[in-house]
Design a protein around this motif. Structure first.
Motif, PDB file in Angstrom:
ATOM      1  N   ALA A 106     -14.894 -12.876 -10.585  1.00 15.31           N
ATOM      2  CA  ALA A 106     -15.427 -13.235 -11.898  1.00 15.31           C
ATOM      3  C   ALA A 106     -14.495 -12.811 -13.024  1.00 15.31           C
ATOM      4  O   ALA A 106     -14.476 -13.428 -14.094  1.00 15.31           O
ATOM      5  CB  ALA A 106     -16.806 -12.604 -12.092  1.00 15.31           C
ATOM      6  N   ALA A 107     -13.697 -11.776 -12.804  1.00 14.84           N
ATOM      7  CA  ALA A 107     -12.780 -11.291 -13.831  1.00 14.84           C
ATOM      8  C   ALA A 107     -11.855 -12.392 -14.329  1.00 14.84           C
ATOM      9  O   ALA A 107     -11.448 -12.393 -15.496  1.00 14.84           O
ATOM     10  CB  ALA A 107     -11.959 -10.123 -13.285  1.00 14.84           C
ATOM     11  N   ASN A 108     -11.535 -13.342 -13.459  1.00  9.47           N
ATOM     12  CA  ASN A 108     -10.674 -14.456 -13.844  1.00  9.47           C
ATOM     13  C   ASN A 108     -11.447 -15.744 -14.106  1.00  9.47           C
ATOM     14  O   ASN A 108     -11.103 -16.524 -14.986  1.00  9.47           O
ATOM     15  CB  ASN A 108      -9.642 -14.720 -12.745  1.00  9.47           C
ATOM     16  CG  ASN A 108      -8.787 -13.510 -12.468  1.00  9.47           C
ATOM     17  OD1 ASN A 108      -8.159 -12.968 -13.367  1.00  9.47           O
ATOM     18  ND2 ASN A 108      -8.764 -13.067 -11.223  1.00  9.47           N
ATOM     19  N   GLU A 109     -12.498 -15.957 -13.340  1.00  4.45           N
ATOM     20  CA  GLU A 109     -13.174 -17.249 -13.356  1.00  4.45           C
ATOM     21  C   GLU A 109     -14.229 -17.388 -14.452  1.00  4.45           C
ATOM     22  O   GLU A 109     -14.620 -18.502 -14.801  1.00  4.45           O
ATOM     23  CB  GLU A 109     -13.817 -17.520 -11.989  1.00  4.45           C
ATOM     24  CG  GLU A 109     -12.891 -17.290 -10.800  1.00  4.45           C
ATOM     25  CD  GLU A 109     -11.568 -18.028 -10.898  1.00  4.45           C
ATOM     26  OE1 GLU A 109     -11.555 -19.179 -11.357  1.00  4.45           O
ATOM     27  OE2 GLU A 109     -10.540 -17.430 -10.513  1.00  4.45           O
ATOM     28  N   HIS A 110     -14.698 -16.282 -15.023  1.00  5.89           N
ATOM     29  CA  HIS A 110     -15.779 -16.365 -16.020  1.00  5.89           C
ATOM     30  C   HIS A 110     -15.353 -17.101 -17.281  1.00  5.89           C
ATOM     31  O   HIS A 110     -16.200 -17.572 -18.061  1.00  5.89           O
ATOM     32  CB  HIS A 110     -16.259 -14.957 -16.397  1.00  5.89           C
ATOM     33  CG  HIS A 110     -15.346 -14.225 -17.332  1.00  5.89           C
ATOM     34  ND1 HIS A 110     -15.451 -14.315 -18.702  1.00  5.89           N
ATOM     35  CD2 HIS A 110     -14.291 -13.412 -17.099  1.00  5.89           C
ATOM     36  CE1 HIS A 110     -14.513 -13.574 -19.274  1.00  5.89           C
ATOM     37  NE2 HIS A 110     -13.788 -13.020 -18.319  1.00  5.89           N
ATOM     38  N   ILE A 111     -14.037 -17.251 -17.480  1.00  5.15           N
ATOM     39  CA  ILE A 111     -13.548 -17.832 -18.742  1.00  5.15           C
ATOM     40  C   ILE A 111     -13.985 -19.275 -18.932  1.00  5.15           C
ATOM     41  O   ILE A 111     -14.011 -19.767 -20.064  1.00  5.15           O
ATOM     42  CB  ILE A 111     -12.013 -17.735 -18.830  1.00  5.15           C
ATOM     43  CG1 ILE A 111     -11.351 -18.538 -17.711  1.00  5.15           C
ATOM     44  CG2 ILE A 111     -11.567 -16.288 -18.815  1.00  5.15           C
ATOM     45  CD1 ILE A 111      -9.868 -18.752 -17.921  1.00  5.15           C
ATOM     46  N   THR A 112     -14.353 -19.975 -17.860  1.00  5.97           N
ATOM     47  CA  THR A 112     -14.792 -21.367 -17.999  1.00  5.97           C
ATOM     48  C   THR A 112     -16.188 -21.475 -18.583  1.00  5.97           C
ATOM     49  O   THR A 112     -16.603 -22.554 -19.010  1.00  5.97           O
ATOM     50  CB  THR A 112     -14.773 -22.080 -16.638  1.00  5.97           C
ATOM     51  OG1 THR A 112     -15.766 -21.493 -15.780  1.00  5.97           O
ATOM     52  CG2 THR A 112     -13.401 -21.979 -15.987  1.00  5.97           C
ATOM     53  N   PRO A 243     -19.425  -6.035  -3.397  1.00  4.23           N
ATOM     54  CA  PRO A 243     -19.266  -7.128  -4.367  1.00  4.23           C
ATOM     55  C   PRO A 243     -18.861  -6.692  -5.773  1.00  4.23           C
ATOM     56  O   PRO A 243     -18.680  -7.552  -6.627  1.00  4.23           O
ATOM     57  CB  PRO A 243     -20.672  -7.745  -4.384  1.00  4.23           C
ATOM     58  CG  PRO A 243     -21.581  -6.577  -4.163  1.00  4.23           C
ATOM     59  CD  PRO A 243     -20.854  -5.678  -3.193  1.00  4.23           C
ATOM     60  N   LEU A 244     -18.747  -5.371  -6.021  1.00  6.72           N
ATOM     61  CA  LEU A 244     -18.457  -4.925  -7.381  1.00  6.72           C
ATOM     62  C   LEU A 244     -17.173  -5.543  -7.914  1.00  6.72           C
ATOM     63  O   LEU A 244     -17.141  -6.067  -9.038  1.00  6.72           O
ATOM     64  CB  LEU A 244     -18.363  -3.395  -7.415  1.00  6.72           C
ATOM     65  CG  LEU A 244     -18.208  -2.765  -8.801  1.00  6.72           C
ATOM     66  CD1 LEU A 244     -19.458  -3.013  -9.641  1.00  6.72           C
ATOM     67  CD2 LEU A 244     -17.936  -1.270  -8.683  1.00  6.72           C
ATOM     68  N   CYS A 245     -16.109  -5.519  -7.123  1.00  4.71           N
ATOM     69  CA  CYS A 245     -14.833  -6.052  -7.601  1.00  4.71           C
ATOM     70  C   CYS A 245     -14.874  -7.564  -7.788  1.00  4.71           C
ATOM     71  O   CYS A 245     -14.057  -8.126  -8.534  1.00  4.71           O
ATOM     72  CB  CYS A 245     -13.710  -5.660  -6.651  1.00  4.71           C
ATOM     73  SG  CYS A 245     -13.914  -6.256  -4.959  1.00  4.71           S
ATOM     74  N   TRP A 246     -15.796  -8.243  -7.126  1.00  3.76           N
ATOM     75  CA  TRP A 246     -15.928  -9.688  -7.296  1.00  3.76           C
ATOM     76  C   TRP A 246     -16.664 -10.054  -8.573  1.00  3.76           C
ATOM     77  O   TRP A 246     -16.430 -11.127  -9.135  1.00  3.76           O
ATOM     78  CB  TRP A 246     -16.712 -10.304  -6.136  1.00  3.76           C
ATOM     79  CG  TRP A 246     -16.048 -10.271  -4.809  1.00  3.76           C
ATOM     80  CD1 TRP A 246     -14.711 -10.176  -4.545  1.00  3.76           C
ATOM     81  CD2 TRP A 246     -16.705 -10.348  -3.534  1.00  3.76           C
ATOM     82  NE1 TRP A 246     -14.494 -10.187  -3.195  1.00  3.76           N
ATOM     83  CE2 TRP A 246     -15.697 -10.293  -2.550  1.00  3.76           C
ATOM     84  CE3 TRP A 246     -18.039 -10.464  -3.137  1.00  3.76           C
ATOM     85  CZ2 TRP A 246     -15.989 -10.349  -1.181  1.00  3.76           C
ATOM     86  CZ3 TRP A 246     -18.328 -10.520  -1.789  1.00  3.76           C
ATOM     87  CH2 TRP A 246     -17.311 -10.460  -0.818  1.00  3.76           C
ATOM     88  N   ASP A 247     -17.582  -9.182  -9.007  1.00  2.19           N
ATOM     89  CA  ASP A 247     -18.578  -9.602  -9.997  1.00  2.19           C
ATOM     90  C   ASP A 247     -18.383  -9.037 -11.404  1.00  2.19           C
ATOM     91  O   ASP A 247     -18.970  -9.563 -12.349  1.00  2.19           O
ATOM     92  CB  ASP A 247     -19.978  -9.229  -9.498  1.00  2.19           C
ATOM     93  CG  ASP A 247     -20.373 -10.014  -8.242  1.00  2.19           C
ATOM     94  OD1 ASP A 247     -19.761 -11.074  -7.996  1.00  2.19           O
ATOM     95  OD2 ASP A 247     -21.271  -9.561  -7.513  1.00  2.19           O
TER      96      ASP A 247
END
Length: 322
Positions: A106-112, A243-247
């Motif tokens: 999510a750190a990269n993908e949330h920008i959309t 999942p912490l690092c994913w979310d």
């Protein structure tokens, strides 16, 4: 001879300095390279995030090394765009480029602004993206309406040999799934028991005979305290398990989560030492597990001492012992 590659960390080092580092790495004896593909760093202390795909063209031109990139198609990137980028690099630099594909963070993908799917959905979306890219590399016109939408896409510039799509996995469960579609596996340094389970699961899932690679996080300095300081300053935001690092979404979220990380906790995620001979032993043990190559990531922002020392006192011994 095993692949001993240099990992270029875009979230820690600016692109110009990173280009100089990878040129120096080739001169020092590294025989491959790979890089991260982030929109944001893991921590405000890291402070960079250059665009990997622009940098890759320069790095491939500036060296003779094969290069890989860690990438998550499906949300921030449309798979047809990634296929086009990969095809162009592979046409310009034949058989020197590959992708390590994962379901993303999510750190990269949330920008959309789109919702962040659950892990099972992300894996299914990645599977669709892989199918789309394989069809495009084969010259097909692709239309798809699923977790990803594609409308009559066709690659007009294609390499004679398409780039390999390596699967990225940090768990045995994901490695088993990756074995069914990937051209190989890449994972990160963990305990030998966990790595053996990941290798076995990948092979049982369909990966028998395919190459396996390990990305090793390293903190090297001329003295032990400085090596630990480097690991703690630059990488304590990166030690969290899924999942912490994913979310988590923002660098400040990772910095807040890492407030209670102790210096001694770093040894579980980073190989920390001031002794080159110690790295010869540790990395040799990973090769003995069956890995076809290691990609070494010095987690400090200054790379020259690491590259030169490893070039003189680690790489020759690893190559000689294989």
């Amino acid at each position: 001879m095993p692949t001993i590659g240099f990992h270029a960390s875009h979230e820690q080092i600016d692109p110009a300095a990173l280009l100089k580092a990878v040129v120096l790495a080739e001169q020092a004896g590294f025989n491959a390279a790979m890089c991260s593909d982030h929109f944001a760093p893991w921590s405000e202390r890291q402070g960079q995030s250059g665009f990997a795909w622009a940098w890759l063209g320069a790095a491939l031109q500036a060296t003779s090394l094969p290069f890989g990139v860690v990438n998550a198609p499906g949300q921030r990137y449309h798979p047809a765009i990634i296929a086009q980028a990969a095809a162009t690099l592979s046409q310009m630099f034949p058989e020197r480029f590959w992708m390590a594909l994962g379901s993303g963070e999510a750190a990269n993908e949330h920008i959309t602004g789109e919702a962040w799917p659950k892990k099972g959905v992300r894996n299914a979306r990645l599977g669709e993206c892989v199918d789309v890219m394989r069809q495009l590399f084969a010259g097909e016109t692709v239309t798809r309406h699923g977790l990803v939408t594609v409308d009559r896409a066709k690659l007009w510039t294609r390499p004679n040999i398409p780039p390999k799509m390596i699967g990225a996995a940090v768990s045995a469960e994901t490695a088993h799934w990756v074995g069914g579609w990937a051209d190989g596996l890449i994972t990160i340094n963990q305990s030998h028991d966990k790595l053996q389970r990941i290798i076995d699961s990948f092979r049982a899932g369909g990966g028998e005979g395919k190459p396996i690679y390990l990305q090793c996080h390293i903190a090297y300095a001329p003295d032990a305290d400085t090596a630990l300081d480097i690991a703690y300053d630059q990488w304590r935001s990166n030690i969290f398990s899924p999942p912490l690092c994913w979310d988590l979404e923002l660098p400040e979220h990772f910095d807040e989560a890492s407030r209670f990380v102790r210096r001694e906790d770093m040894h579980a995620s980073v190989l920390i030492s001031h002794e080159p001979a110690r790295y010869v032993d540790l990395l040799g043990e990973f090769l003995a597990l069956g890995f076809d190559g290691l990609y070494l990531h010095h987690v400090g922002q200054q790379q020259q001492a690491f590259i030169e020392t490893f070039g003189e006192r680690v790489l020759p011994q690893l190559k000689a012992s294989s």
